[in-house]
Scaffold this active site. Structure first.
Site, PDB file in Angstrom:
ATOM      1  N   THR A 198      -3.411   2.553  -3.299  1.00 16.59           N
ATOM      2  CA  THR A 198      -2.588   1.712  -4.173  1.00 16.59           C
ATOM      3  C   THR A 198      -1.262   2.393  -4.500  1.00 16.59           C
ATOM      4  O   THR A 198      -1.127   3.614  -4.404  1.00 16.59           O
ATOM      5  CB  THR A 198      -3.326   1.373  -5.485  1.00 16.59           C
ATOM      6  OG1 THR A 198      -3.582   2.576  -6.204  1.00 16.59           O
ATOM      7  CG2 THR A 198      -4.627   0.649  -5.204  1.00 16.59           C
ATOM      8  N   ASP A 199      -0.292   1.573  -4.897  1.00 12.82           N
ATOM      9  CA  ASP A 199       1.001   2.105  -5.316  1.00 12.82           C
ATOM     10  C   ASP A 199       1.023   2.277  -6.832  1.00 12.82           C
ATOM     11  O   ASP A 199       0.006   2.078  -7.505  1.00 12.82           O
ATOM     12  CB  ASP A 199       2.139   1.207  -4.820  1.00 12.82           C
ATOM     13  CG  ASP A 199       2.079  -0.206  -5.379  1.00 12.82           C
ATOM     14  OD1 ASP A 199       1.392  -0.447  -6.401  1.00 12.82           O
ATOM     15  OD2 ASP A 199       2.719  -1.094  -4.786  1.00 12.82           O
ATOM     16  N   ARG A 200       2.152   2.609  -7.362  1.00  9.25           N
ATOM     17  CA  ARG A 200       2.283   2.856  -8.797  1.00  9.25           C
ATOM     18  C   ARG A 200       1.928   1.636  -9.648  1.00  9.25           C
ATOM     19  O   ARG A 200       1.516   1.745 -10.793  1.00  9.25           O
ATOM     20  CB  ARG A 200       3.700   3.320  -9.090  1.00  9.25           C
ATOM     21  CG  ARG A 200       3.880   3.782 -10.492  1.00  9.25           C
ATOM     22  CD  ARG A 200       5.231   4.404 -10.669  1.00  9.25           C
ATOM     23  NE  ARG A 200       5.358   4.816 -12.061  1.00  9.25           N
ATOM     24  CZ  ARG A 200       6.201   5.701 -12.477  1.00  9.25           C
ATOM     25  NH1 ARG A 200       7.001   6.284 -11.637  1.00  9.25           N
ATOM     26  NH2 ARG A 200       6.258   6.002 -13.741  1.00  9.25           N
TER      27      ARG A 200
END
Length: 144
Positions: A21-23
């Site tokens: 996942t990203d931020r």
């Protein structure tokens, strides 16, 4: 990960890892192509052969020449997803796979895509797929 095949559509179940996942907590877009590969390898295994054997025993490689993904809804950390993989078309030296990524809990379509592969030898020269694999692929396409 558990896998099931129904007719010619393989289903691979995965759980989204935090590292994917990203931020914003959404799965980073390139991970879908990794999931497509998981589905593709499992589909071949369920058709009766391993991709590794194609390479090691027959000196045959299946190189990606086109990859597409259409994102429909976000996948998030800890979602259980299902990667559905099927053969769209096969010719002597070309294989075309289709994919759907679905959230298990609610059936939401997260992404759909396709990859096109050319069959090559170890020197990346185009060649025909050996008949034993071609027969399995053609049968899978007909059953779809």
């Amino acid at each position: 990960m558990s896998d099931v095949i129904t007719k010619t559509a393989s289903e691979s179940r995965l759980r989204v890892r935090y590292a994917e996942t990203d931020r914003m907590g959404v799965v980073y877009h390139s991970n879908y192509f990794i999931w497509f590969e998981i589905g593709r390898v499992e589909l071949m295994r369920q058709l009766g052969f391993a991709y590794r054997d194609i390479e090691q025993q027959d000196g045959c490689y299946i190189a990606v020449v086109d990859a597409r993904c259409r994102y429909k809804a976000p996948a998030r950390y800890d979602d259980e997803i299902v990667v559905r993989t099927h053969l769209k078309n096969v010719r002597e030296s070309l294989i075309h796979f289709g994919y759907q990524v679905v959230r298990e809990s609610d059936g939401t379509l997260l992404a759909e895509g396709e990859t096109t592969h050319i069959v090559t030898d170890a020197n990346m020269q185009k060649r025909e797929l050996p008949q034993k694999y071609m027969a399995a692929f053609k049968k899978a396409v007909r059953q779809r």
